[in-house]
Design an enzyme around this catalytic site. Structure first.
Site, PDB file in Angstrom:
ATOM      1  N   CYS A 109      -1.168  -6.851   5.441  1.00 17.09           N
ATOM      2  CA  CYS A 109       0.095  -6.718   6.151  1.00 17.09           C
ATOM      3  C   CYS A 109       1.039  -7.851   5.761  1.00 17.09           C
ATOM      4  CB  CYS A 109      -0.150  -6.736   7.666  1.00 17.09           C
ATOM      5  SG  CYS A 109       1.371  -6.511   8.624  1.00 17.09           S
ATOM      6  N   HIS A 152       0.649   3.029   9.216  1.00 18.41           N
ATOM      7  CA  HIS A 152       0.664   1.560   9.318  1.00 18.41           C
ATOM      8  C   HIS A 152       1.989   1.092   9.934  1.00 18.41           C
ATOM      9  CE1 HIS A 152      -0.375  -2.595   7.762  1.00 18.41           C
ATOM     10  NE2 HIS A 152       0.917  -2.707   7.966  1.00 18.41           N
ATOM     11  N   GLU A 153       3.100   1.703   9.479  1.00 16.30           N
ATOM     12  CA  GLU A 153       4.427   1.276   9.977  1.00 16.30           C
ATOM     13  C   GLU A 153       4.694   1.752  11.393  1.00 16.30           C
ATOM     14  OE1 GLU A 153       4.494  -0.566   6.473  1.00 16.30           O
ATOM     15  OE2 GLU A 153       5.632  -0.980   8.293  1.00 16.30           O
ATOM     16  N   HIS A 156       3.084  -0.429  13.797  1.00 20.03           N
ATOM     17  CA  HIS A 156       3.855  -1.657  14.069  1.00 20.03           C
ATOM     18  C   HIS A 156       4.867  -1.417  15.187  1.00 20.03           C
ATOM     19  CE1 HIS A 156       2.599  -4.775  11.325  1.00 20.03           C
ATOM     20  NE2 HIS A 156       2.790  -4.051  10.248  1.00 20.03           N
TER      21      HIS A 156
HETATM   22  C1  LIG Z   1       0.465  -6.180   2.797  1.00 26.97           C
HETATM   23  C2  LIG Z   1       0.889  -5.849   1.388  1.00 26.97           C
HETATM   24  C3  LIG Z   1      -0.229  -6.188   0.436  1.00 26.97           C
HETATM   25  C4  LIG Z   1       2.116  -6.694   1.033  1.00 26.97           C
HETATM   26  C5  LIG Z   1       1.181  -4.348   1.260  1.00 26.97           C
HETATM   27  N1  LIG Z   1       1.685  -4.163  -0.073  1.00 26.97           N
HETATM   28  C6  LIG Z   1       1.290  -3.187  -0.866  1.00 26.97           C
HETATM   29  O1  LIG Z   1       0.412  -2.396  -0.551  1.00 26.97           O
HETATM   30  N2  LIG Z   1       1.980  -3.201  -2.048  1.00 26.97           N
HETATM   31  C7  LIG Z   1       1.919  -2.275  -3.045  1.00 26.97           C
HETATM   32  C8  LIG Z   1       0.973  -1.249  -3.054  1.00 26.97           C
HETATM   33  C9  LIG Z   1       1.001  -0.364  -4.113  1.00 26.97           C
HETATM   34  F1  LIG Z   1       0.116   0.635  -4.119  1.00 26.97           F
HETATM   35  C10 LIG Z   1       1.949  -0.491  -5.116  1.00 26.97           C
HETATM   36  C11 LIG Z   1       2.873  -1.510  -5.061  1.00 26.97           C
HETATM   37  F2  LIG Z   1       3.776  -1.634  -6.006  1.00 26.97           F
HETATM   38  C12 LIG Z   1       2.889  -2.407  -4.033  1.00 26.97           C
HETATM   39  C13 LIG Z   1       2.257  -3.840   2.208  1.00 26.97           C
HETATM   40  O2  LIG Z   1       3.444  -3.964   1.879  1.00 26.97           O
HETATM   41  N3  LIG Z   1       1.911  -3.257   3.394  1.00 26.97           N
HETATM   42  C14 LIG Z   1       3.002  -2.833   4.256  1.00 26.97           C
HETATM   43  C15 LIG Z   1       3.096  -3.656   5.525  1.00 26.97           C
HETATM   44  O3  LIG Z   1       2.483  -4.702   5.698  1.00 26.97           O
HETATM   45  N4  LIG Z   1       3.908  -3.133   6.413  1.00 26.97           N
HETATM   46  O4  LIG Z   1       4.036  -3.680   7.620  1.00 26.97           O
HETATM   47  C16 LIG Z   1       0.552  -2.994   3.849  1.00 26.97           C
HETATM   48  C17 LIG Z   1       0.023  -1.650   3.323  1.00 26.97           C
HETATM   49  C18 LIG Z   1      -1.412  -1.444   3.832  1.00 26.97           C
HETATM   50  C19 LIG Z   1      -1.590   0.040   3.981  1.00 26.97           C
HETATM   51  C20 LIG Z   1      -0.234   0.647   4.006  1.00 26.97           C
HETATM   52  C21 LIG Z   1       0.787  -0.415   3.810  1.00 26.97           C
HETATM   53 ZN   LIG Z   2       2.124  -4.378   8.257  1.00 26.49          ZN
END
Ligand SMILES: CC(C)(C)[C@H](NC(=O)Nc1cc(F)cc(F)c1)C(=O)N(CC(=O)NO)CC1CCCC1
Ligand SMILES: [Zn+2]
Length: 184
Positions: A109, A152-153, A156
């Site tokens: 996250c 996930h969102e 939140h």
């Molecule tokens: C927590 C983090 C590692 C930063 C995650 N990033 C991510 O998955 N980046 C990613 C994935 C890919 F498949 C291709 C790419 F280009 C970049 C993310 O943004 N989230 C969203 C978040 O924290 N929202 O509050 C966590 C993910 C975990 C499962 C769904 C979202």
């Molecule tokens: Zn998150």
């Protein structure tokens, strides 16, 4: 622009709040903010900008993660079909599959600066009702990875963190009597 300093980290109360619905049609300010949240995600997936502004590469961002008590999130997912941009107000899961999925590598996250190992069970398919950036009602059907990002969102926006779904006694345990499979 939004950078990592604007992202609220775990421990902040706003991450545990059920956020307030946004008035529809959305105000210019709410639309502007939501577009900035989408821009963060696009910037964070652009290597030069991610390096320049030290951004964690994000796929989804909810308003309470930047300290706003508003029911809205942005998602930016690039897959083999291309780029998928989502900027949604007042999302609601109106139906979902019985079958579940989980990310093989677990979840992280943007608001959590530590690794929390364990499987996070998610519905495989969801139908979401929401309002788009212009305030029109939309109904979206999602499955697989995009469905995981949306859940996930939306979690939140309801004050739920991904690790709330991890079995504390055995993080790699999967729910019993549930048809669940891993998604890489
Ligand atoms: C927590 C983090 C590692 C930063 C995650 N990033 C991510 O998955 N980046 C990613 C994935 C890919 F498949 C291709 C790419 F280009 C970049 C993310 O943004 N989230 C969203 C978040 O924290 N929202 O509050 C966590 C993910 C975990 C499962 C769904 C979202
Ligand atoms: Zn998150």
């Amino acid at each position: 622009i939004i950078t990592m300093k604007d992202i609220v980290r775990e421990g902040a109360q706003i991450l545990r709040k059920v956020t307030d619905e946004v008035v529809i049609p959305p105000s210019e300010e709410d639309k502007e903010t939501l577009l900035c949240m989408l821009q963060y995600l696009k910037n964070s997936q652009t290597p030069e900008l991610a390096a320049k502004y030290k951004l964690r590469s994000g796929v989804g961002l909810s308003a309470n993660q930047i300290g706003l008590d508003k029911r809205m999130f942005a998602a930016y997912i690039v897959d083999d079909k291309g780029e998928h941009e989502y900027t949604l107000f007042n999302p609601k899961i109106i139906s979902h599959s019985l079958t579940m999925i989980y990310l093989q590598q677990g979840e992280g996250c943007l608001s959590v600066d530590r690794a929390v190992p364990g499987y996070v069970p998610r519905y495989e398919r969801i139908k979401v009702k929401a309002y788009d950036i212009t305030g029109d009602e939309v109904v979206l059907k999602l499955s697989g990875y995009p469905a995981i990002v949306f859940q996930h969102e939306i979690d939140h926006l309801n004050g739920i963190m991904f690790y709330d779904h991890i079995n504390p006694n055995n993080p790699l345990q999967l729910p019993e009597n549930v048809d669940i499979k891993s998604v890489f």
